[in-house]
Scaffold this motif. Structure first.
Motif, PDB file in Angstrom:
ATOM      1  N   GLY A  29       0.802  -1.215   0.000  1.00 17.77           N
ATOM      2  CA  GLY A  29       0.000   0.000   0.000  1.00 17.77           C
ATOM      3  C   GLY A  29       0.832   1.260   0.000  1.00 17.77           C
ATOM      4  O   GLY A  29       0.333   2.339  -0.337  1.00 17.77           O
ATOM      5  N   ASP A  38      -0.772   1.627 -10.267  1.00 15.66           N
ATOM      6  CA  ASP A  38      -1.369   1.752  -8.931  1.00 15.66           C
ATOM      7  C   ASP A  38      -2.609   0.877  -8.720  1.00 15.66           C
ATOM      8  O   ASP A  38      -2.763   0.268  -7.652  1.00 15.66           O
ATOM      9  CB  ASP A  38      -1.702   3.219  -8.636  1.00 15.66           C
ATOM     10  CG  ASP A  38      -0.444   4.029  -8.338  1.00 15.66           C
ATOM     11  OD1 ASP A  38       0.607   3.400  -8.100  1.00 15.66           O
ATOM     12  OD2 ASP A  38      -0.515   5.269  -8.352  1.00 15.66           O
ATOM     13  N   ALA A  42      -2.982  -1.910  -5.753  1.00 17.17           N
ATOM     14  CA  ALA A  42      -4.110  -1.906  -4.813  1.00 17.17           C
ATOM     15  C   ALA A  42      -4.815  -3.252  -4.797  1.00 17.17           C
ATOM     16  O   ALA A  42      -5.260  -3.727  -3.741  1.00 17.17           O
ATOM     17  CB  ALA A  42      -5.091  -0.788  -5.182  1.00 17.17           C
ATOM     18  N   LYS A  45      -2.785  -5.518  -2.677  1.00 20.74           N
ATOM     19  CA  LYS A  45      -2.970  -5.182  -1.264  1.00 20.74           C
ATOM     20  C   LYS A  45      -4.278  -5.775  -0.737  1.00 20.74           C
ATOM     21  O   LYS A  45      -4.318  -6.322   0.379  1.00 20.74           O
ATOM     22  CB  LYS A  45      -2.953  -3.669  -1.080  1.00 20.74           C
ATOM     23  CG  LYS A  45      -3.137  -3.234   0.370  1.00 20.74           C
ATOM     24  CD  LYS A  45      -3.203  -1.720   0.506  1.00 20.74           C
ATOM     25  CE  LYS A  45      -3.462  -1.324   1.962  1.00 20.74           C
ATOM     26  NZ  LYS A  45      -3.570   0.142   2.113  1.00 20.74           N
TER      27      LYS A  45
END
Length: 326
Positions: A29, A38, A42, A45
């Motif tokens: 993160g 990105d 994510a 994560k």
């Protein structure tokens, strides 16, 4: 597919965060690479928060290759993937450095070649033999053609990098290997990647029967993959890796590599000796790339000089017709 630079940044940052004791779900993160990547980070994560492993989450999100997932999975199994992450970061940093060095050396001759195409018509523009509109048409034709050539070549290479071995791909693979200079460099690049992957997998503790096919999949040439296939068949018969390498025409006559692998197996330090083989291959590849990068600009300079001389002697720029008087 992430570039070498993005992969180097990703694994270097992950190794730093992991070494600092930060949990994977928090580390993923904290990483910021670019807006395109990105969302995938994510996704990893969220998967980690659900209890999935880094290897599985990264593979599902398309961030990790099968080789990277196997290495990180082995690192997770040992309790600390920091070492594996650092090795991956160092590997991709080296690949990115090699590419940037070659690109920087080719920048000057490329600009000179463009100048050689754009400057000769200027005397005609000055004397009125060429209109400004005609020159600007020529200018945009040259620059647009160069840009299209670069972008088209980049697109084709990316398609080639991402495509899987297939009958039509095999024709392309054979063609590349048959090219003078480029074919030898491509072959050496593929084998250097193979030895680097095998060394990292062996050091991470992945069993040889699992590590070898993973390392073969890293080889970006179907012809070379076929040449490596007999080695795994011999390994399944219970032979040592040094003996199995003799089954491939790629290594049969390479007594240095076979000897290093044999020494590593005999001493119980196969991973260390495989890394030495990988380092030797990387060094030889780097030397060959530097020689090519040294000679390519000279060839371009010679071609440009020949083109300029031809324009001066045979073109209209040297013998300008004088205006009639009276």
């Amino acid at each position: 597919m992430l570039s070498f630079w993005l992969r180097a940044q990703l694994f270097t940052q992950l190794a730093t965060l992991s070494g600092a004791g930060i949990a994977p779900v928090q580390a993923w993160g904290m990483i910021r690479l670019n807006r395109q990547i990105d969302p995938k980070l994510a996704q990893v994560k969220r998967a980690l928060a659900r209890g999935e492993s880094i290897a599985k989450a990264g593979r599902k999100a398309g961030v990790l290759t099968p080789l990277e997932a196997a290495l990180i999975g082995a690192g997770e199994g040992s309790g600390d993937p920091t070492g594996v992450l650092k090795k991956l970061g160092d590997y991709y940093t080296q690949r990115d450095t090699e590419w940037r060095q070659i690109r920087s050396r080719l920048t000057s001759p490329t600009l000179l070649a463009l100048a050689a195409l754009l400057i000769p018509p200027i005397p005609q523009l000055y004397t009125g033999a060429m209109t400004a509109a005609a020159y600007f048409t020529h200018f945009f034709s040259v620059t647009g053609g160069a840009a299209a050539l670069v972008l088209g070549g980049r697109w084709l290479w990316q398609r080639f990098e991402r495509s899987k071995p297939a009958p039509e791909r095999m024709v392309w693979d054979r063609l590349i290997l048959s090219l003078p200079v480029i074919g030898g460099l491509h072959r050496r690049r593929c084998l250097a990647d193979f030895w680097s992957a095998l060394a990292m997998l062996e050091e991470a503790g992945v069993p040889l029967f699992e590590a070898f096919p993973m390392a073969v999949n890293v080889v970006n040439n179907g012809v070379l993959q076929q040449a490596l296939a007999p080695v795994l068949q011999v390994l399944h018969k219970g032979q040592t890796l040094a003996s199995a390498l003799k089954a491939s025409a790629l290594f049969r006559a390479d007594h240095l590599i076979i000897g290093m692998v044999h020494s590593g197996e005999s001493a119980g330090r196969l991973a260390e000796h495989l890394q030495r083989v990988a380092n030797a291959e990387q060094t030889a590849l780097g030397d060959a790339q530097r020689r090519l990068a040294d000679w390519l600009p000279r060839v371009v300079y010679a071609l440009v000089a020949g083109w300029v001389i031809f324009q001066l002697i045979g073109g209209s720029g040297f013998h300008q017709r004088l205006p009639d008087v009276g």
